[in-house]
Design a protein around this motif. Sequence first.
Motif, short mmCIF file in Angstrom:
data_model
loop_
_atom_site.label_atom_id
_atom_site.label_comp_id
_atom_site.label_asym_id
_atom_site.label_seq_id
_atom_site.Cartn_x
_atom_site.Cartn_y
_atom_site.Cartn_z
N LEU A 181 0.83 -1.20 0.00
CA LEU A 181 0.00 0.00 0.00
C LEU A 181 0.87 1.26 0.00
N VAL A 182 1.90 1.28 0.85
CA VAL A 182 2.82 2.42 0.90
C VAL A 182 3.53 2.58 -0.45
N ALA A 183 3.92 1.45 -1.04
CA ALA A 183 4.61 1.49 -2.34
C ALA A 183 3.74 2.11 -3.41
N TYR A 184 2.44 1.86 -3.34
CA TYR A 184 1.51 2.43 -4.31
C TYR A 184 1.31 3.93 -4.08
N LEU A 185 1.25 4.34 -2.81
CA LEU A 185 0.95 5.74 -2.48
C LEU A 185 2.14 6.67 -2.71
N LEU A 186 3.38 6.21 -2.51
CA LEU A 186 4.51 7.15 -2.57
C LEU A 186 4.86 7.65 -3.98
N PRO A 187 5.18 6.86 -4.97
CA PRO A 187 5.26 5.41 -5.07
C PRO A 187 6.70 4.91 -4.86
N LEU A 188 6.80 3.59 -4.54
CA LEU A 188 8.08 2.90 -4.43
C LEU A 188 7.99 1.61 -5.25
N PRO A 189 8.28 1.69 -6.55
CA PRO A 189 8.06 0.53 -7.42
C PRO A 189 8.77 -0.74 -6.98
N GLN A 190 9.94 -0.63 -6.34
CA GLN A 190 10.64 -1.84 -5.93
C GLN A 190 9.85 -2.61 -4.87
N ASP A 191 9.05 -1.91 -4.08
CA ASP A 191 8.24 -2.57 -3.06
C ASP A 191 6.98 -3.21 -3.63
N TRP A 192 6.72 -3.01 -4.90
CA TRP A 192 5.61 -3.73 -5.53
C TRP A 192 5.88 -5.22 -5.56
N LEU A 193 7.13 -5.62 -5.36
CA LEU A 193 7.48 -7.05 -5.31
C LEU A 193 6.90 -7.72 -4.08
N LEU A 194 6.53 -6.95 -3.06
CA LEU A 194 6.05 -7.53 -1.81
C LEU A 194 4.76 -8.33 -1.99
N LEU A 195 3.84 -7.83 -2.81
CA LEU A 195 2.56 -8.51 -2.96
C LEU A 195 2.71 -9.88 -3.63
N PRO A 196 3.40 -10.01 -4.77
CA PRO A 196 3.59 -11.35 -5.33
C PRO A 196 4.36 -12.28 -4.41
N VAL A 197 5.29 -11.74 -3.62
CA VAL A 197 6.01 -12.57 -2.65
C VAL A 197 5.03 -13.14 -1.62
N ALA A 198 4.12 -12.29 -1.12
CA ALA A 198 3.13 -12.75 -0.14
C ALA A 198 2.23 -13.82 -0.74
N LEU A 199 1.79 -13.62 -1.97
CA LEU A 199 0.92 -14.60 -2.62
C LEU A 199 1.65 -15.92 -2.83
N GLY A 200 2.92 -15.84 -3.21
CA GLY A 200 3.71 -17.05 -3.39
C GLY A 200 3.89 -17.81 -2.10
N THR A 201 4.09 -17.08 -1.00
CA THR A 201 4.24 -17.72 0.31
C THR A 201 2.95 -18.41 0.74
N LEU A 202 1.84 -17.75 0.53
CA LEU A 202 0.55 -18.36 0.86
C LEU A 202 0.34 -19.64 0.07
N ALA A 203 0.70 -19.61 -1.21
CA ALA A 203 0.57 -20.81 -2.05
C ALA A 203 1.46 -21.93 -1.52
N ALA A 204 2.69 -21.61 -1.14
CA ALA A 204 3.62 -22.62 -0.62
C ALA A 204 3.09 -23.24 0.67
N PHE A 205 2.54 -22.42 1.56
CA PHE A 205 2.01 -22.94 2.81
C PHE A 205 0.80 -23.85 2.57
N MET A 206 -0.03 -23.49 1.63
CA MET A 206 -1.19 -24.32 1.33
C MET A 206 -0.76 -25.67 0.74
N ILE A 207 0.26 -25.65 -0.11
CA ILE A 207 0.77 -26.90 -0.68
C ILE A 207 1.38 -27.77 0.41
N LYS A 208 2.15 -27.16 1.31
CA LYS A 208 2.75 -27.92 2.42
C LYS A 208 1.68 -28.51 3.31
N ARG A 209 0.60 -27.76 3.52
CA ARG A 209 -0.46 -28.27 4.38
C ARG A 209 -1.14 -29.48 3.76
N LYS A 210 -1.39 -29.42 2.47
CA LYS A 210 -2.02 -30.56 1.79
C LYS A 210 -1.10 -31.77 1.78
#
Length: 211
Positions: A181-210
Amino acid sequence: MIPFSADVFFSFLAQYNAAIWPTQIVTSLMALSVVYLALRPARHSGRIISGMLAVLWLWTGGVYHLSFFARINFWDLGFGVLFIIQSLLLIWSGVVRDRLAPAKIVTTTVSTLGLATLAVAFIFYPLLSAILGRTLAEIAWVGSAPAPTVILTLGLLCLCGTARLWGLAVIPLLLCLTGSLVAYLLPLPQDWLLLPVALGTLAAFMIKRKA
């Protein structure tokens, strides 16, 4: 909502990097060490990884947020507290209970997501900053600045432990969302990487759980 501009942020980041030099070298070496222990585990690797990560989170919370950036942003007080809480969680779960031991990767998807996340922390995040015209003094380095340290931690959580370590992922994932959110408001384009990283982590945890 943000009480400073991108130019002010990078000016303070340059001052911060100058003030703590050469701590960046030490924290980067610590970050590389925990990755090595995750990929080439030895006895007590989990405790060592957790302890070193806890130090990096404590430094970033206490020095980066509370001692430095809180001067220009009141919200950094809250972020600093979150970083310190995460440091304590790492000590409890990883050092005391030894729950962050490197795990046998159950699928190539999980290992790929974890390694890709680590590559973002060490390579793509600083590289994108440089491409966007930032000098070495204006780059946030892994271990001594929040975003790459959060990314490093999520990558290690993909490679270590089990899906039961959700408690250690909550604060890093929350910081990814607020950072995006901060990256979008300032903007800080390098911090746009945070959202795909979070989504990837969630996917990894779901796969590990299964698995």
